[in-house]
Design an enzyme around this catalytic site. Structure first.
Site, PDB file in Angstrom:
ATOM      1  N   GLN A 200      -4.292  -5.156   7.065  1.00  9.67           N
ATOM      2  CA  GLN A 200      -5.256  -6.159   6.568  1.00  9.67           C
ATOM      3  C   GLN A 200      -5.046  -7.518   7.226  1.00  9.67           C
ATOM      4  O   GLN A 200      -5.734  -8.482   6.876  1.00  9.67           O
ATOM      5  CB  GLN A 200      -5.146  -6.299   5.032  1.00  9.67           C
ATOM      6  CG  GLN A 200      -5.344  -5.021   4.254  1.00  9.67           C
ATOM      7  CD  GLN A 200      -6.778  -4.485   4.306  1.00  9.67           C
ATOM      8  OE1 GLN A 200      -7.708  -5.163   4.741  1.00  9.67           O
ATOM      9  NE2 GLN A 200      -6.958  -3.245   3.869  1.00  9.67           N
TER      10      GLN A 200
ATOM     11  N   LYS B  77     -10.363  -0.754  10.573  1.00 11.92           N
ATOM     12  CA  LYS B  77     -10.513  -1.975   9.755  1.00 11.92           C
ATOM     13  C   LYS B  77     -10.790  -3.178  10.643  1.00 11.92           C
ATOM     14  O   LYS B  77     -10.896  -4.305  10.178  1.00 11.92           O
ATOM     15  CB  LYS B  77      -9.254  -2.224   8.929  1.00 11.92           C
ATOM     16  CG  LYS B  77      -8.963  -1.109   7.922  1.00 11.92           C
ATOM     17  CD  LYS B  77      -7.762  -1.477   7.102  1.00 11.92           C
ATOM     18  CE  LYS B  77      -7.131  -0.300   6.400  1.00 11.92           C
ATOM     19  NZ  LYS B  77      -7.940   0.301   5.356  1.00 11.92           N
TER      20      LYS B  77
ATOM     21  N   ASP C 290       3.276  -4.341   7.963  1.00 14.40           N
ATOM     22  CA  ASP C 290       2.057  -3.556   7.822  1.00 14.40           C
ATOM     23  C   ASP C 290       0.897  -4.521   8.024  1.00 14.40           C
ATOM     24  O   ASP C 290       0.563  -5.315   7.138  1.00 14.40           O
ATOM     25  CB  ASP C 290       2.034  -2.914   6.425  1.00 14.40           C
ATOM     26  CG  ASP C 290       0.710  -2.204   6.139  1.00 14.40           C
ATOM     27  OD1 ASP C 290      -0.195  -2.263   6.998  1.00 14.40           O
ATOM     28  OD2 ASP C 290       0.592  -1.608   5.050  1.00 14.40           O
TER      29      ASP C 290
ATOM     30  N   CYS D  84      -5.018   2.591  -3.411  1.00 15.52           N
ATOM     31  CA  CYS D  84      -3.761   3.135  -2.852  1.00 15.52           C
ATOM     32  C   CYS D  84      -2.629   2.132  -3.022  1.00 15.52           C
ATOM     33  O   CYS D  84      -1.765   1.982  -2.127  1.00 15.52           O
ATOM     34  CB  CYS D  84      -3.919   3.535  -1.388  1.00 15.52           C
ATOM     35  SG  CYS D  84      -5.173   4.786  -1.138  1.00 15.52           S
TER      36      CYS D  84
ATOM     37  N   HIS E 211       0.874  -1.182   0.000  1.00 17.94           N
ATOM     38  CA  HIS E 211       0.000   0.000   0.000  1.00 17.94           C
ATOM     39  C   HIS E 211       0.910   1.231   0.000  1.00 17.94           C
ATOM     40  O   HIS E 211       2.035   1.173   0.503  1.00 17.94           O
ATOM     41  CB  HIS E 211      -0.838  -0.056   1.278  1.00 17.94           C
ATOM     42  CG  HIS E 211      -1.872   1.007   1.435  1.00 17.94           C
ATOM     43  ND1 HIS E 211      -1.574   2.280   1.855  1.00 17.94           N
ATOM     44  CD2 HIS E 211      -3.208   0.987   1.257  1.00 17.94           C
ATOM     45  CE1 HIS E 211      -2.689   3.002   1.925  1.00 17.94           C
ATOM     46  NE2 HIS E 211      -3.705   2.232   1.569  1.00 17.94           N
TER      47      HIS E 211
HETATM   48  N1  C6P Z   1      -6.275   0.486   2.967  1.00 20.05           N
HETATM   49  C1  C6P Z   1      -8.143   0.119   1.497  1.00 20.05           C
HETATM   50  O1  C6P Z   1      -9.254   0.410   1.037  1.00 20.05           O
HETATM   51  P1  C6P Z   1      -4.904   3.790   7.205  1.00 20.05           P
HETATM   52  O2  C6P Z   1      -5.449   4.627   6.106  1.00 20.05           O
HETATM   53  O3  C6P Z   1      -3.731   4.418   7.887  1.00 20.05           O
HETATM   54  O4  C6P Z   1      -5.951   3.323   8.168  1.00 20.05           O
HETATM   55  O5  C6P Z   1      -4.391   2.428   6.524  1.00 20.05           O
HETATM   56  C2  C6P Z   1      -3.469   2.478   5.481  1.00 20.05           C
HETATM   57  C3  C6P Z   1      -3.233   1.114   4.944  1.00 20.05           C
HETATM   58  C4  C6P Z   1      -1.984   0.559   5.094  1.00 20.05           C
HETATM   59  N2  C6P Z   1      -1.731  -0.681   4.666  1.00 20.05           N
HETATM   60  C5  C6P Z   1      -2.658  -1.428   4.074  1.00 20.05           C
HETATM   61  C6  C6P Z   1      -2.324  -2.829   3.641  1.00 20.05           C
HETATM   62  C7  C6P Z   1      -3.948  -0.924   3.880  1.00 20.05           C
HETATM   63  O6  C6P Z   1      -4.873  -1.673   3.296  1.00 20.05           O
HETATM   64  C8  C6P Z   1      -4.231   0.387   4.298  1.00 20.05           C
HETATM   65  C9  C6P Z   1      -5.575   1.003   4.052  1.00 20.05           C
HETATM   66  C10 C6P Z   1      -7.625   0.909   2.665  1.00 20.05           C
HETATM   67  O7  C6P Z   1      -7.481  -0.796   1.051  1.00 20.05           O
HETATM   68  C11 C6P Z   1      -7.768   2.381   2.450  1.00 20.05           C
HETATM   69  S1  C6P Z   1      -6.721   2.986   1.192  1.00 20.05           S
END
Ligand code: C6P
Length: 421
Positions: free
Chosen positions: A218, A241, A215, A379, A138
């Site tokens: 997910q 999430k 990270d 993203c 991401h």
């Molecule tokens: N992915 C998706 O729709 P934040 O925005 O900080 O809560 O998470 C960022 C982020 C980082 N790593 C991974 C693997 C992610 O999936 C995400 C967030 C969302 O896939 C929003 S772009």
């Protein structure tokens, strides 16, 4: 006093068996209709929904506890502090950290990764050093490292992946060398659903003495994560999430590393003493939590963890796997649909394209039928470039989704194909 009683009343019994219809009752948002159709919420990888007990916990804070933490000697401040630090204890047990001070509260995975980049990267990574990330990251786990490389003259190395969306581990092994100073890799890809063999990857990096950030944005919502067993050095995730409010999140770090790092931000609550000549930083975790944090959201994260303890997470994961298998089978049978991301180890995410139909059009028509999916690059633009598509439509599942919802999705996609042909 009322607070304590209300807090106790949201403690729940562990369910026996996995009854998806019963679980759905815990999530008020799922009861609504969209465009006259029952909501089919399949955008859980972006943000999952929040159960009533978490909503209630937020209300309790606002009604009975709202106050600033760590600073006040008064009753409300002490209650808020107890609740906030209680949430940290819950996080510690949830990911099996050794100590709660290793769990730093942040706004989400993005802030957690940036904290490590600033606190660790800017202190310990220099010109000629190498940072390894993967081809399926991401942007949150790409851009901060690029910024660091640009500032320090370090080099970003990228583990490639195959056409199924699996990392090429031989290539990873070959990238590791004495110049490698950091590895940052996703647990689960948000665009492909691939589950990476992070334990093996961490072990491999440690042979070179290289710290690893996972990270986990997910990963945590779908898997039981044990940071000690993984032996990762950092693990970042977002509350929104995993059934908690936005603005909550955690970056776990091994205490020994966090101790050596620079603070991320300066301000109140992160200091022991300040004079114009010198500031002495606070101990962990305060050193990394400058300013008033998202108190209500982090308490909500604690409540979401309590909620997750009430369901059988292994059965929930099995249910999600079955949904993914069923949806993959149904969508693959529709002419023109191509699944992007077919890794053997995969969870919860089904990304797809349809010949000659832009994913935004797919998303818009699905929305008319009350189905929420995400359409776009998620993203993860380098993933789109790797698969040579501008974007995908993505259905992502949580344990409260049903096979009937997958049927509605598949029927509507068939209609989309008909409309455009
Ligand atoms: N992915 C998706 O729709 P934040 O925005 O900080 O809560 O998470 C960022 C982020 C980082 N790593 C991974 C693997 C992610 O999936 C995400 C967030 C969302 O896939 C929003 S772009």
């Amino acid at each position: 006093m009322a607070t304590i009683e209300k807090s106790v009343s949201i403690e729940r019994q562990v369910n026996t068996g996995f009854d998806v219809q019963r679980i759905r009752e815990d999530f008020p948002v799922l009861r609504q209709t969209v465009n006259g159709k029952p909501l089919v919420y399949l955008d859980n990888a972006a943000s999952s929904q929040v159960p009533q007990v978490v909503i209630d916990r937020g209300s309790i804070y606002l009604e009975d506890e709202h106050s600033n933490i760590h600073r006040g000697v008064h009753y409300l401040s002490q209650k808020a502090t107890t609740a906030y630090e209680g949430a940290r204890e819950k996080v510690k047990r949830f990911i099996n950290a050794r100590e709660s001070r290793e769990c730093i509260f942040v706004r989400g995975a993005t802030e957690g990764i940036n904290l490590v980049m600033h606190g660790y990267g800017r202190k310990f990574i220099g010109a000629g050093d190498e940072i390894i990330i993967s081809a399926m990251e991401h942007h949150a786990n790409i851009v901060p490292w690029q910024m660091l490389c640009e500032e320090k003259g370090a080099r970003l190395r990228v583990i490639p992946m195959n056409d199924a969306g699996e990392l090429l581990l031989d290539e990873y092994d070959a990238l590791l060398n004495e110049r490698t100073k950091f590895v940052a890799v996703t647990h689960v890809s948000n665009a492909l659903g691939t589950v990476n063999p992070i334990k093996r990857m961490i072990d491999q990096a440690h042979k070179y003495g290289v710290p690893v950030l996972i990270d986990g944005a997910q990963g945590v919502p779908h898997m039981l994560v044990d940071v000690q067993d993984l032996d990762c050095d950092f693990y970042a995730f977002s509350g929104h999430k995993m059934f908690a409010p936005t603005g909550s999140g955690v970056v776990y770090g091994k205490a020994a590393l966090l101790e050596t790092m620079n603070p991320f931000q300066g301000g109140g609550d992160m200091i022991k003493s300040v004079t114009f000549e010198k500031t002495i930083y606070g101990d962990l975790p305060n050193k990394f939590e400058a300013g008033t944090p998202a108190i209500a959201s982090q308490i909500g994260l604690g409540a979401a963890i309590d909620y997750l303890h009430t369901i059988d997470r292994k059965q929930a994961a099995a249910h999600e796997d079955e949904l993914l298998r069923y949806a993959t089978e149904k969508l693959s049978a529709i002419e023109g649909v191509r699944i992007i991301g077919t890794a053997r180890e995969k969870l919860s995410v089904l990304s797809f394209v349809i010949d000659d139909i832009h994913p935004h059009d797919i998303g818009t028509i699905l929305d008319q039928e009350g189905i929420a999916v995400r359409a776009g690059h998620h993203c993860a633009q380098p993933v789109m470039q790797r698969f040579n598509v501008p974007a995908t439509a993505r259905a992502s599942f949580a344990f409260y989704n049903t096979k009937e919802e997958v049927d509605v999705l598949a029927r509507t996609i068939e209609r989309v194909v008909e409309i455009f042909s």
